[in-house]
Write an enzyme that holds these catalytic residues in place. Structure first.
Site, short mmCIF file in Angstrom:
data_model
loop_
_atom_site.label_atom_id
_atom_site.label_comp_id
_atom_site.label_asym_id
_atom_site.label_seq_id
_atom_site.Cartn_x
_atom_site.Cartn_y
_atom_site.Cartn_z
CB ILE A 12 -1.11 -0.12 0.96
CG1 ILE A 12 -1.95 -1.10 1.15
CG2 ILE A 12 -1.88 1.38 0.77
CD1 ILE A 12 -2.35 -1.38 2.42
CG ASP A 31 9.59 -0.44 3.59
OD1 ASP A 31 9.26 -0.10 3.41
OD2 ASP A 31 10.37 -1.87 4.74
CB ILE A 52 10.04 2.72 12.58
CG1 ILE A 52 9.36 1.15 12.69
CG2 ILE A 52 9.01 3.08 10.63
CD1 ILE A 52 7.01 1.97 12.94
CE1 TYR A 140 -1.63 -5.36 11.69
CE2 TYR A 140 -4.43 -6.25 11.20
CZ TYR A 140 -2.70 -5.35 10.83
OH TYR A 140 -3.11 -4.66 10.00
NE ARG A 207 -12.57 -12.05 5.77
CZ ARG A 207 -13.50 -12.85 6.24
NH1 ARG A 207 -15.03 -12.85 5.80
NH2 ARG A 207 -13.25 -14.16 6.69
N1 LIG Z 1 -3.38 -5.07 3.17
C1 LIG Z 1 -4.71 -4.29 3.83
O1 LIG Z 1 -5.81 -4.72 3.49
C2 LIG Z 1 -4.92 -3.78 4.58
C3 LIG Z 1 -6.55 -3.33 5.56
C4 LIG Z 1 -5.42 -2.88 7.10
C5 LIG Z 1 -4.57 -1.82 7.16
N2 LIG Z 1 -3.55 -1.98 6.10
C6 LIG Z 1 -2.26 -1.16 7.20
O2 LIG Z 1 -1.95 -0.73 5.65
C7 LIG Z 1 -0.27 -0.85 6.01
C8 LIG Z 1 0.72 -1.43 4.86
O3 LIG Z 1 0.21 -2.79 5.43
P1 LIG Z 1 0.59 -3.73 3.00
O4 LIG Z 1 -0.63 -4.60 3.54
O5 LIG Z 1 0.87 -2.72 2.15
O6 LIG Z 1 1.78 -3.92 4.32
P2 LIG Z 1 3.21 -4.79 3.48
O7 LIG Z 1 3.94 -5.63 4.88
O8 LIG Z 1 3.35 -4.32 1.98
O9 LIG Z 1 4.65 -3.30 3.97
C9 LIG Z 1 4.43 -2.54 4.82
C10 LIG Z 1 5.64 -2.17 5.38
O10 LIG Z 1 6.59 -1.70 6.46
C11 LIG Z 1 7.46 -1.99 6.66
N3 LIG Z 1 8.00 -2.74 7.55
C12 LIG Z 1 7.57 -3.80 8.83
N4 LIG Z 1 8.66 -3.71 9.96
C13 LIG Z 1 8.34 -2.13 9.51
C14 LIG Z 1 9.85 -1.57 10.62
N5 LIG Z 1 9.98 -2.34 11.30
N6 LIG Z 1 10.50 -1.30 9.80
C15 LIG Z 1 10.83 -0.36 8.61
N7 LIG Z 1 10.11 -0.80 7.90
C16 LIG Z 1 8.82 -1.25 8.10
C17 LIG Z 1 7.52 -3.39 5.37
O11 LIG Z 1 9.56 -3.98 5.10
C18 LIG Z 1 7.28 -3.38 4.85
O12 LIG Z 1 7.79 -2.34 3.08
C19 LIG Z 1 0.53 -1.93 7.47
O13 LIG Z 1 0.07 -0.77 9.06
C20 LIG Z 1 -0.99 -2.52 8.01
O14 LIG Z 1 -1.57 -2.73 8.63
C21 LIG Z 1 -3.38 -2.87 5.49
#
Ligand SMILES: NC(=O)c1ccc[n+]([C@@H]2O[C@H](COP(=O)([O-])OP(=O)(O)OC[C@H]3O[C@@H](n4cnc5c(N)ncnc54)[C@H](O)[C@@H]3O)[C@@H](O)[C@H]2O)c1
Length: 307
Positions: A12, A31, A52, A140, A207
Protein backbone atom coordinates in the site's frame (compact mmCIF):
# COMPACT_ATOMS: atom_id res chain seq x y z
CA UNK A 1 4.67 19.37 0.53
CA UNK A 2 7.44 17.31 2.14
CA UNK A 3 6.04 13.93 3.20
CA UNK A 4 7.76 11.04 4.96
CA UNK A 5 6.16 7.68 4.19
CA UNK A 6 7.06 4.74 6.42
CA UNK A 7 6.54 1.35 4.79
CA UNK A 8 6.86 3.06 1.41
CA UNK A 9 8.48 -0.03 -0.16
CA UNK A 10 5.48 -2.19 0.77
CA UNK A 11 2.26 -2.88 -1.07
CA UNK A 12 0.00 0.00 0.00
CA UNK A 13 2.78 2.42 0.99
CA UNK A 14 4.51 2.25 -2.41
CA UNK A 15 1.25 2.90 -4.26
CA UNK A 16 0.64 5.92 -1.99
CA UNK A 17 4.16 7.18 -2.67
CA UNK A 18 3.46 7.05 -6.42
CA UNK A 19 0.21 8.99 -5.87
CA UNK A 20 1.92 11.66 -3.74
CA UNK A 21 4.68 12.09 -6.34
CA UNK A 22 2.16 12.34 -9.19
CA UNK A 23 0.54 15.15 -7.19
CA UNK A 24 3.84 17.05 -7.04
CA UNK A 25 4.89 16.26 -3.48
CA UNK A 26 8.43 15.68 -2.25
CA UNK A 27 8.57 12.19 -0.70
CA UNK A 28 11.02 10.48 1.63
CA UNK A 29 10.61 6.76 2.43
CA UNK A 30 11.68 4.88 5.56
CA UNK A 31 11.39 1.08 5.29
CA UNK A 32 13.54 -1.75 6.62
CA UNK A 33 12.63 -3.99 3.65
CA UNK A 34 11.50 -6.76 6.02
CA UNK A 35 8.46 -7.26 3.77
CA UNK A 36 8.77 -4.46 1.21
CA UNK A 37 10.83 -4.51 -1.97
CA UNK A 38 13.35 -2.10 -3.41
CA UNK A 39 11.67 -2.69 -6.78
CA UNK A 40 8.47 -1.09 -5.47
CA UNK A 41 10.26 2.19 -4.76
CA UNK A 42 9.47 5.16 -6.96
CA UNK A 43 12.70 6.41 -8.57
CA UNK A 44 11.94 9.97 -7.38
CA UNK A 45 12.02 9.18 -3.64
CA UNK A 46 14.86 9.51 -1.21
CA UNK A 47 15.05 6.12 0.49
CA UNK A 48 16.27 5.30 3.99
CA UNK A 49 16.67 1.60 4.75
CA UNK A 50 15.91 1.82 8.45
CA UNK A 51 13.77 0.17 11.13
CA UNK A 52 11.21 2.55 12.62
CA UNK A 53 12.43 1.42 16.07
CA UNK A 54 15.95 2.69 15.35
CA UNK A 55 17.06 5.80 17.27
CA UNK A 56 18.74 6.98 14.05
CA UNK A 57 15.24 7.94 12.90
CA UNK A 58 15.83 11.25 14.69
CA UNK A 59 18.61 12.12 12.27
CA UNK A 60 16.35 11.57 9.26
CA UNK A 61 13.74 13.90 10.73
CA UNK A 62 16.43 16.44 11.60
CA UNK A 63 17.70 16.60 8.03
CA UNK A 64 14.45 16.01 6.10
CA UNK A 65 11.97 18.02 8.22
CA UNK A 66 8.77 16.46 6.82
CA UNK A 67 5.51 18.37 7.26
CA UNK A 68 3.38 15.21 7.08
CA UNK A 69 4.14 11.61 8.06
CA UNK A 70 2.15 8.85 6.38
CA UNK A 71 2.80 5.86 8.63
CA UNK A 72 2.32 2.57 6.78
CA UNK A 73 5.23 0.52 8.19
CA UNK A 74 3.91 -2.30 10.35
CA UNK A 75 4.12 -5.95 11.23
CA UNK A 76 0.99 -6.97 9.27
CA UNK A 77 0.65 -10.71 9.91
CA UNK A 78 -2.18 -11.74 12.24
CA UNK A 79 -0.70 -15.26 12.85
CA UNK A 80 2.74 -13.75 13.63
CA UNK A 81 1.11 -11.42 16.15
CA UNK A 82 -0.37 -14.49 17.84
CA UNK A 83 2.92 -16.47 17.76
CA UNK A 84 5.09 -13.55 18.82
CA UNK A 85 3.02 -10.79 20.42
CA UNK A 86 6.11 -9.09 21.87
CA UNK A 87 7.73 -8.59 18.45
CA UNK A 88 4.36 -7.42 17.05
CA UNK A 89 3.97 -4.85 19.84
CA UNK A 90 7.60 -3.82 19.57
CA UNK A 91 7.18 -2.87 15.90
CA UNK A 92 3.59 -1.64 15.86
CA UNK A 93 3.54 0.18 19.21
CA UNK A 94 7.12 0.95 20.29
CA UNK A 95 8.30 1.59 16.72
CA UNK A 96 5.31 3.84 16.10
CA UNK A 97 6.00 5.73 19.34
CA UNK A 98 9.63 6.24 18.27
CA UNK A 99 8.16 7.77 15.11
CA UNK A 100 5.63 9.94 16.99
CA UNK A 101 8.39 11.24 19.24
CA UNK A 102 10.31 12.32 16.13
CA UNK A 103 7.13 14.01 14.90
CA UNK A 104 6.90 15.89 18.20
CA UNK A 105 10.57 16.89 18.26
CA UNK A 106 10.75 18.04 14.65
CA UNK A 107 7.45 19.89 14.28
CA UNK A 108 5.49 17.48 12.05
CA UNK A 109 2.03 18.96 11.44
CA UNK A 110 0.10 15.81 10.65
CA UNK A 111 0.25 12.00 10.81
CA UNK A 112 -1.83 9.78 8.49
CA UNK A 113 -2.33 6.30 9.89
CA UNK A 114 -3.97 3.14 8.54
CA UNK A 115 -5.81 1.13 11.14
CA UNK A 116 -7.61 -2.07 10.31
CA UNK A 117 -10.95 -3.84 10.22
CA UNK A 118 -9.20 -6.47 12.39
CA UNK A 119 -10.35 -4.45 15.41
CA UNK A 120 -14.04 -5.28 15.02
CA UNK A 121 -14.10 -9.06 15.46
CA UNK A 122 -17.32 -10.77 14.35
CA UNK A 123 -19.60 -7.82 13.51
CA UNK A 124 -22.70 -7.19 15.60
CA UNK A 125 -24.32 -5.29 12.73
CA UNK A 126 -23.56 -4.60 9.08
CA UNK A 127 -22.32 -2.53 7.44
CA UNK A 128 -19.68 -1.70 10.04
CA UNK A 129 -19.51 2.02 10.78
CA UNK A 130 -16.89 3.96 12.75
CA UNK A 131 -18.89 3.56 15.99
CA UNK A 132 -19.15 -0.21 15.78
CA UNK A 133 -17.99 -1.79 19.08
CA UNK A 134 -14.46 -3.17 19.05
CA UNK A 135 -13.62 -6.78 19.74
CA UNK A 136 -10.02 -7.57 18.93
CA UNK A 137 -9.17 -11.22 18.40
CA UNK A 138 -5.40 -10.94 17.84
CA UNK A 139 -2.35 -9.05 19.01
CA UNK A 140 -2.31 -7.34 15.59
CA UNK A 141 -5.80 -5.90 16.20
CA UNK A 142 -4.70 -4.61 19.61
CA UNK A 143 -1.46 -3.05 18.41
CA UNK A 144 -3.01 -1.40 15.34
CA UNK A 145 -5.80 0.05 17.49
CA UNK A 146 -3.43 1.25 20.23
CA UNK A 147 -1.95 3.85 17.89
CA UNK A 148 -5.39 5.35 17.37
CA UNK A 149 -5.30 6.28 21.08
CA UNK A 150 -1.74 7.60 20.95
CA UNK A 151 -2.56 9.78 17.96
CA UNK A 152 -5.40 11.37 19.90
CA UNK A 153 -3.05 11.93 22.85
CA UNK A 154 -0.37 13.55 20.65
CA UNK A 155 -3.05 15.84 19.23
CA UNK A 156 -4.18 16.84 22.75
CA UNK A 157 -0.65 17.29 24.13
CA UNK A 158 1.34 18.56 21.14
CA UNK A 159 -1.27 19.65 18.60
CA UNK A 160 -0.14 17.18 15.93
CA UNK A 161 -3.09 16.55 13.64
CA UNK A 162 -3.96 13.06 12.51
CA UNK A 163 -6.22 11.11 10.18
CA UNK A 164 -6.95 7.49 11.02
CA UNK A 165 -8.25 5.36 8.16
CA UNK A 166 -9.63 1.92 8.85
CA UNK A 167 -9.14 0.07 5.60
CA UNK A 168 -11.28 -2.87 4.55
CA UNK A 169 -9.42 -5.63 2.64
CA UNK A 170 -7.07 -3.76 0.32
CA UNK A 171 -6.04 -5.45 -2.95
CA UNK A 172 -4.19 -4.47 -6.10
CA UNK A 173 -0.79 -4.35 -7.80
CA UNK A 174 2.23 -5.22 -5.61
CA UNK A 175 0.26 -7.12 -3.00
CA UNK A 176 2.14 -10.13 -1.65
CA UNK A 177 0.70 -13.31 -3.13
CA UNK A 178 2.85 -15.71 -1.13
CA UNK A 179 2.11 -17.42 2.18
CA UNK A 180 -0.70 -15.64 3.93
CA UNK A 181 -0.83 -12.80 1.40
CA UNK A 182 -4.09 -11.22 0.25
CA UNK A 183 -6.69 -13.58 -1.15
CA UNK A 184 -7.12 -11.56 -4.37
CA UNK A 185 -3.37 -11.66 -5.01
CA UNK A 186 -3.24 -15.40 -4.29
CA UNK A 187 -6.22 -16.17 -6.56
CA UNK A 188 -4.84 -14.02 -9.42
CA UNK A 189 -1.35 -15.53 -9.33
CA UNK A 190 -2.43 -19.14 -8.85
CA UNK A 191 -5.23 -19.11 -11.43
CA UNK A 192 -2.89 -17.44 -13.95
CA UNK A 193 -0.48 -20.34 -13.34
CA UNK A 194 -3.31 -22.91 -13.71
CA UNK A 195 -2.90 -23.86 -10.06
CA UNK A 196 -6.04 -24.46 -8.02
CA UNK A 197 -6.15 -22.30 -4.88
CA UNK A 198 -7.48 -23.58 -1.57
CA UNK A 199 -10.46 -21.82 -0.01
CA UNK A 200 -10.50 -22.13 3.77
CA UNK A 201 -14.04 -22.84 4.99
CA UNK A 202 -17.07 -23.29 2.73
CA UNK A 203 -16.42 -20.23 0.55
CA UNK A 204 -19.60 -18.50 1.66
CA UNK A 205 -17.81 -16.07 3.96
CA UNK A 206 -17.99 -12.49 2.65
CA UNK A 207 -15.54 -9.59 2.61
CA UNK A 208 -15.29 -5.96 1.48
CA UNK A 209 -12.43 -5.47 -1.01
CA UNK A 210 -11.18 -1.96 -1.71
CA UNK A 211 -8.79 -1.27 -4.60
CA UNK A 212 -5.42 0.18 -3.64
CA UNK A 213 -5.78 3.16 -6.01
CA UNK A 214 -8.93 4.19 -4.16
CA UNK A 215 -6.96 3.92 -0.91
CA UNK A 216 -4.28 6.16 -2.45
CA UNK A 217 -6.93 8.80 -3.23
CA UNK A 218 -8.12 8.73 0.39
CA UNK A 219 -4.53 9.33 1.54
CA UNK A 220 -4.17 12.25 -0.88
CA UNK A 221 -7.37 13.77 0.56
CA UNK A 222 -5.99 13.24 4.07
CA UNK A 223 -2.97 15.45 3.34
CA UNK A 224 -5.12 18.56 3.52
CA UNK A 225 -8.51 17.41 4.89
CA UNK A 226 -10.03 14.87 7.29
CA UNK A 227 -8.23 16.20 10.37
CA UNK A 228 -8.49 14.48 13.74
CA UNK A 229 -11.10 11.90 12.87
CA UNK A 230 -11.35 8.18 12.19
CA UNK A 231 -12.76 7.08 8.82
CA UNK A 232 -13.58 3.77 7.20
CA UNK A 233 -12.08 3.38 3.75
CA UNK A 234 -14.17 0.65 2.18
CA UNK A 235 -16.75 -0.04 -0.53
CA UNK A 236 -19.93 -0.84 1.44
CA UNK A 237 -20.27 -3.99 -0.68
CA UNK A 238 -19.54 -7.61 0.01
CA UNK A 239 -18.60 -10.60 -2.07
CA UNK A 240 -18.26 -14.21 -1.03
CA UNK A 241 -14.89 -15.91 -1.48
CA UNK A 242 -16.56 -18.39 -3.85
CA UNK A 243 -17.88 -15.53 -6.02
CA UNK A 244 -14.46 -13.86 -5.94
CA UNK A 245 -12.89 -17.11 -7.15
CA UNK A 246 -15.43 -17.36 -9.97
CA UNK A 247 -14.91 -13.70 -10.92
CA UNK A 248 -11.13 -14.20 -11.30
CA UNK A 249 -11.71 -17.43 -13.30
CA UNK A 250 -14.20 -15.68 -15.61
CA UNK A 251 -11.89 -12.71 -16.24
CA UNK A 252 -9.07 -15.13 -17.08
CA UNK A 253 -11.39 -17.41 -19.02
CA UNK A 254 -10.39 -20.45 -16.93
CA UNK A 255 -12.66 -23.33 -16.06
CA UNK A 256 -11.66 -24.35 -12.52
CA UNK A 257 -13.20 -25.64 -9.32
CA UNK A 258 -11.65 -24.57 -6.01
CA UNK A 259 -10.37 -26.95 -3.36
CA UNK A 260 -11.84 -26.41 0.11
CA UNK A 261 -9.76 -26.62 3.29
CA UNK A 262 -10.69 -26.45 6.93
CA UNK A 263 -12.01 -23.11 8.19
CA UNK A 264 -9.23 -21.17 9.94
CA UNK A 265 -9.63 -20.45 13.63
CA UNK A 266 -10.59 -16.84 14.25
CA UNK A 267 -11.78 -16.17 10.67
CA UNK A 268 -14.89 -14.01 10.77
CA UNK A 269 -17.95 -14.98 8.70
CA UNK A 270 -19.17 -11.73 7.18
CA UNK A 271 -17.77 -8.23 7.02
CA UNK A 272 -18.30 -5.04 5.06
CA UNK A 273 -17.94 -1.42 6.01
CA UNK A 274 -19.78 1.80 5.18
CA UNK A 275 -17.80 4.76 3.79
CA UNK A 276 -20.58 7.30 4.48
CA UNK A 277 -18.50 9.33 6.95
CA UNK A 278 -15.50 9.95 4.68
CA UNK A 279 -17.85 10.58 1.76
CA UNK A 280 -19.69 13.27 3.69
CA UNK A 281 -16.42 14.82 4.90
CA UNK A 282 -14.58 15.11 1.58
CA UNK A 283 -16.54 13.40 -1.20
CA UNK A 284 -14.29 10.32 -1.33
CA UNK A 285 -15.93 7.23 -2.71
CA UNK A 286 -14.47 4.16 -4.39
CA UNK A 287 -14.01 4.64 -8.14
CA UNK A 288 -13.14 1.04 -8.99
CA UNK A 289 -15.62 -1.80 -9.24
CA UNK A 290 -14.18 -5.08 -7.99
CA UNK A 291 -14.11 -6.40 -11.54
CA UNK A 292 -12.12 -3.43 -12.87
CA UNK A 293 -9.74 -3.51 -9.90
CA UNK A 294 -9.13 -7.22 -10.41
CA UNK A 295 -8.49 -6.67 -14.13
CA UNK A 296 -5.78 -4.10 -13.27
CA UNK A 297 -4.33 -6.45 -10.68
CA UNK A 298 -4.20 -9.32 -13.18
CA UNK A 299 -2.47 -7.06 -15.72
CA UNK A 300 0.16 -6.29 -13.11
CA UNK A 301 0.87 -10.00 -12.57
CA UNK A 302 0.94 -10.61 -16.32
CA UNK A 303 3.45 -7.78 -16.77
CA UNK A 304 5.51 -9.29 -13.93
CA UNK A 305 5.92 -12.38 -16.06
CA UNK A 306 2.99 -14.71 -15.54
CA UNK A 307 1.15 -16.09 -18.54
N1 LIG B 1 -3.39 -4.85 3.31
C1 LIG B 1 -4.54 -4.54 3.93
O1 LIG B 1 -5.62 -5.01 3.52
C2 LIG B 1 -4.54 -3.60 5.11
C3 LIG B 1 -5.76 -3.36 5.76
C4 LIG B 1 -5.76 -2.48 6.86
C5 LIG B 1 -4.59 -1.84 7.25
N2 LIG B 1 -3.42 -2.10 6.61
C6 LIG B 1 -2.21 -1.41 7.07
O2 LIG B 1 -1.59 -0.78 5.96
C7 LIG B 1 -0.17 -0.74 6.17
C8 LIG B 1 0.55 -1.31 4.96
O3 LIG B 1 0.15 -2.67 4.79
P1 LIG B 1 0.57 -3.53 3.49
O4 LIG B 1 -0.50 -4.50 3.23
O5 LIG B 1 1.03 -2.61 2.42
O6 LIG B 1 1.81 -4.34 4.08
P2 LIG B 1 3.32 -4.48 3.58
O7 LIG B 1 3.96 -5.53 4.44
O8 LIG B 1 3.38 -4.66 2.10
O9 LIG B 1 3.93 -3.06 3.94
C9 LIG B 1 4.50 -2.77 5.20
C10 LIG B 1 5.89 -2.20 4.97
O10 LIG B 1 6.45 -1.88 6.24
C11 LIG B 1 7.80 -2.30 6.26
N3 LIG B 1 8.17 -2.54 7.66
C12 LIG B 1 7.71 -3.53 8.47
N4 LIG B 1 8.26 -3.43 9.69
C13 LIG B 1 9.08 -2.35 9.65
C14 LIG B 1 9.93 -1.73 10.60
N5 LIG B 1 10.06 -2.22 11.84
N6 LIG B 1 10.63 -0.62 10.23
C15 LIG B 1 10.53 -0.12 8.96
N7 LIG B 1 9.74 -0.68 8.02
C16 LIG B 1 9.02 -1.77 8.36
C17 LIG B 1 7.85 -3.55 5.40
O11 LIG B 1 9.15 -3.81 4.89
C18 LIG B 1 6.84 -3.20 4.31
O12 LIG B 1 7.48 -2.58 3.22
C19 LIG B 1 0.09 -1.50 7.47
O13 LIG B 1 0.21 -0.56 8.51
C20 LIG B 1 -1.16 -2.34 7.66
O14 LIG B 1 -1.41 -2.60 9.03
C21 LIG B 1 -3.37 -2.97 5.55
Amino acid sequence: MKILVTGGAGFIGSNIVDGFIENGHDVVVVDNLSHGKRGNLNSKVKFYNLDIRDKELNKIFESERPEVVCHHAAQISVPKSVDNPIEDADINIIGSLNLLECCRLYGVKKVIYPASAAIFGEPIYLPIDENHPLDMMSGYGVTKHTLEHYLKVYKELYNINYTVMRYANVYGPRQDSTGEGGVVAIFCEKILENEVPTIFGNGEQTRDFVFVKDVVEANIKALTELDNEIYNVATNTKISIDDLFNMVCNILNKDMKPVYGEERAGDIRHSYMTYKKINEACGWKPQYSLENGIKETINYYIEKGHK
